[in-house]
Design a protein around this motif. Sequence first.
Motif: not given
Length: 142
Positions: A99-102
């Motif tokens: 997950n690039p955002r989390g």
Amino acid sequence: MNVPPGVVDGQRIRLAGQGGRGTGDAPAGDLYLRVRILPHPRFRLDGRNVHVHLPVAPWEAALGATVPVPTPGGTAKVTVPPGSSSGRRLRLRGEGMPNPRGPNGDFYAEIRVMVPPELTDRERELFEELGRTSSFDPRRER
């Protein structure tokens, strides 16, 4: 085109300037792709979490064991706690989809206790002895 890591089913990817030509001298528009992840024969995806069935022998489930589990990136080792039954899930935190955002998803190995399809004479003796000596009743409410 490279699909960025961590893309999930149904997500849209924007390709700037790669769409249809604009009218007149207008630049090309954007192209949007909708990602569809096909089912895998071994792994099941639930959001960013990856699930797999983990077959274990009755003695591994009863006594506990360290066993190999297949993962999308290779093989990992998991510890089956003593007294595990089918359906128990072992979690490998952060080993699911990136997950690039989390935080990354988790990887879950669900225990499936497997019984030998054919018993040797000695195995049959041991299971019969266990049946005579054990007070365990799986149908009794706990």
